[in-house]
Scaffold this active site. Structure first.
Site, PDB file in Angstrom:
ATOM      1  N   SER A 176       0.822  -1.203   0.000  1.00  0.00           N
ATOM      2  CA  SER A 176       0.000   0.000   0.000  1.00  0.00           C
ATOM      3  C   SER A 176       0.858   1.256   0.000  1.00  0.00           C
ATOM      4  O   SER A 176       1.892   1.329   0.666  1.00  0.00           O
ATOM      5  CB  SER A 176      -0.890  -0.004   1.241  1.00  0.00           C
ATOM      6  OG  SER A 176      -1.551   1.227   1.400  1.00  0.00           O
ATOM      7  N   CYS A 203      -1.456   4.292  12.719  1.00  0.00           N
ATOM      8  CA  CYS A 203      -1.912   5.678  12.635  1.00  0.00           C
ATOM      9  C   CYS A 203      -2.211   6.222  14.032  1.00  0.00           C
ATOM     10  O   CYS A 203      -2.488   5.468  14.956  1.00  0.00           O
ATOM     11  CB  CYS A 203      -3.168   5.768  11.779  1.00  0.00           C
ATOM     12  SG  CYS A 203      -2.851   5.425  10.056  1.00  0.00           S
ATOM     13  N   LYS A 206      -1.798  -4.885   9.535  1.00  0.00           N
ATOM     14  CA  LYS A 206      -0.427  -4.472   9.235  1.00  0.00           C
ATOM     15  C   LYS A 206       0.233  -3.917  10.489  1.00  0.00           C
ATOM     16  O   LYS A 206      -0.267  -2.976  11.098  1.00  0.00           O
ATOM     17  CB  LYS A 206      -0.433  -3.413   8.124  1.00  0.00           C
ATOM     18  CG  LYS A 206       0.943  -3.076   7.583  1.00  0.00           C
ATOM     19  CD  LYS A 206       0.831  -2.172   6.360  1.00  0.00           C
ATOM     20  CE  LYS A 206       2.178  -1.962   5.692  1.00  0.00           C
ATOM     21  NZ  LYS A 206       2.057  -1.141   4.462  1.00  0.00           N
ATOM     22  N   ILE A 262       6.949  -5.690   7.720  1.00  0.00           N
ATOM     23  CA  ILE A 262       6.803  -4.574   8.643  1.00  0.00           C
ATOM     24  C   ILE A 262       6.321  -3.325   7.908  1.00  0.00           C
ATOM     25  O   ILE A 262       6.565  -3.177   6.712  1.00  0.00           O
ATOM     26  CB  ILE A 262       8.135  -4.259   9.369  1.00  0.00           C
ATOM     27  CG1 ILE A 262       9.216  -3.881   8.356  1.00  0.00           C
ATOM     28  CG2 ILE A 262       8.573  -5.435  10.226  1.00  0.00           C
ATOM     29  CD1 ILE A 262      10.519  -3.368   8.957  1.00  0.00           C
ATOM     30  N   GLY A 272      12.684   0.557   2.064  1.00  0.00           N
ATOM     31  CA  GLY A 272      13.746   0.237   1.126  1.00  0.00           C
ATOM     32  C   GLY A 272      14.710  -0.808   1.675  1.00  0.00           C
ATOM     33  O   GLY A 272      14.533  -1.326   2.783  1.00  0.00           O
ATOM     34  N   GLY A 320       7.164  -2.897  -2.274  1.00  0.00           N
ATOM     35  CA  GLY A 320       6.810  -1.496  -2.132  1.00  0.00           C
ATOM     36  C   GLY A 320       7.740  -0.538  -2.828  1.00  0.00           C
ATOM     37  O   GLY A 320       7.569  -0.225  -4.003  1.00  0.00           O
TER      38      GLY A 320
END
Length: 301
Positions: A21, A130, A165, A191, A217, A265
């Site tokens: 996402s 969040c 998640k 993660i 990354g 991602g």
């Protein structure tokens, strides 16, 4: 050719390759570069109950072996998605998974309830990293109680596959995973990004408007592999691994550590066709190692 299909709860994927996402838009943006129908599934950008503008610019910066982002969940809200985006993307043959975020439990619950009515959305991925406004800015995902609370509330209204998640910014991610498993999660993905910071030394100010942001990354991959391995040993539900996967070899590493599926991602920003290359690598890997079913390697370590 080997069988690459895997199961996440009641969700059947043709192969273990998903998109993370926030790195793949709504999928359609990548249609000129790849065959979306070949993916095991794609997870669309974070969706909230209400429209969100996101954080002020600048909100992305490159770092050694990775990047920091503080986009802030910019999206037009779940109703806009249902009315305008969903009709355009529901025809793809890959599983469509919606990432859900919220500021309080009620936001998550209502967003999940509305998405449950969509025939072609058979799973949601709940981002519990969040801020929890009602608890003074803490994140749900940093405590077992908070993670359990939001999972239990969503489970009560969402009957399809529920993926939670997890944040790596915790003392024991295995305990968080066990807490959401106990409240009905069908799977956990991990993660999410690590908290990081970057400073412009010439201008003597942070690169990001928010000062800190999420690091993703290759730099985070060893941490992610370790956490996936720990969580896979601690829970009985399937684990989805992500964090710095740049190629097929990285994806297999996560599966050996215990991941049933993987999400790609940051690599999408570098090579829009990376997901196709990972699927091809999995085919080749199984052939080279005389593996008839990729499920054989899950959790081998």
């Amino acid at each position: 050719m080997a069988n690459l299909s895997v199961n996440i709860g009641s969700l059947s994927l043709k192969n273990p390759v998903l998109t993370a996402s926030g790195t793949f838009g709504y999928g359609e943006e990548f249609a000129p570069f790849i065959d979306l129908n070949r993916l095991g599934g794609y997870i669309i950008k974070g969706t909230t109950l209400e429209h969100r503008e996101g954080n002020p610019y600048p909100r992305m910066v490159e770092t050694p072996s990775g990047m920091l982002n503080a986009v802030g969940l910019q999206n037009k809200g779940v109703d806009y998605f249902i009315e305008n985006i969903y009709p355009r993307i529901k025809g793809y043959e890959s599983e469509l998974i919606v990432n859900v975020s919220g500021a309080k439990v009620e936001d998550y619950v209502e967003t999940a309830r509305r998405l449950a009515a969509l025939d072609k959305v058979n799973a949601i991925e709940v981002n519990i990293s969040c801020p929890n406004v009602k608890e003074g800015g803490m994140a749900f995902g940093t405590t077992t109680a908070g993670a359990a609370e939001v999972t239990k509330a969503i489970r009560a209204v969402y009957p399809k596959t529920l993926i939670v998640k997890l944040s790596p910014n915790v003392t024991s991610i295995a305990d968080i995973a066990k807490a959401v498993e106990a409240e009905g999660a069908d799977s956990v993905s991990l993660i999410n990004t690590l908290m990081g910071m970057s400073i412009d030394v010439e201008r003597r100010r942070p690169h990001l408007s928010t000062i800190t942001g999420g690091l993703s990354g290759p730099a985070v991959r060893p941490v992610a592999v370790r956490m996936v391995w720990q969580v896979a040993k601690a829970v009985k539900i399937p684990v989805i691994g992500l964090g710095g996967i740049m190629n097929g070899r990285d994806a297999i590493e996560f599966m050996l550590a215990g991941a049933t599926a993987v999400e790609i991602g940051t690599a999408n920003f570098i090579d829009p066709a990376v997901t196709m290359k990972v699927i091809d690598f999995m085919d080749d890997y199984c052939a080279r190692h005389n593996i008839s079913d990729i499920n054989e390697i899950i959790g081998e370590i």
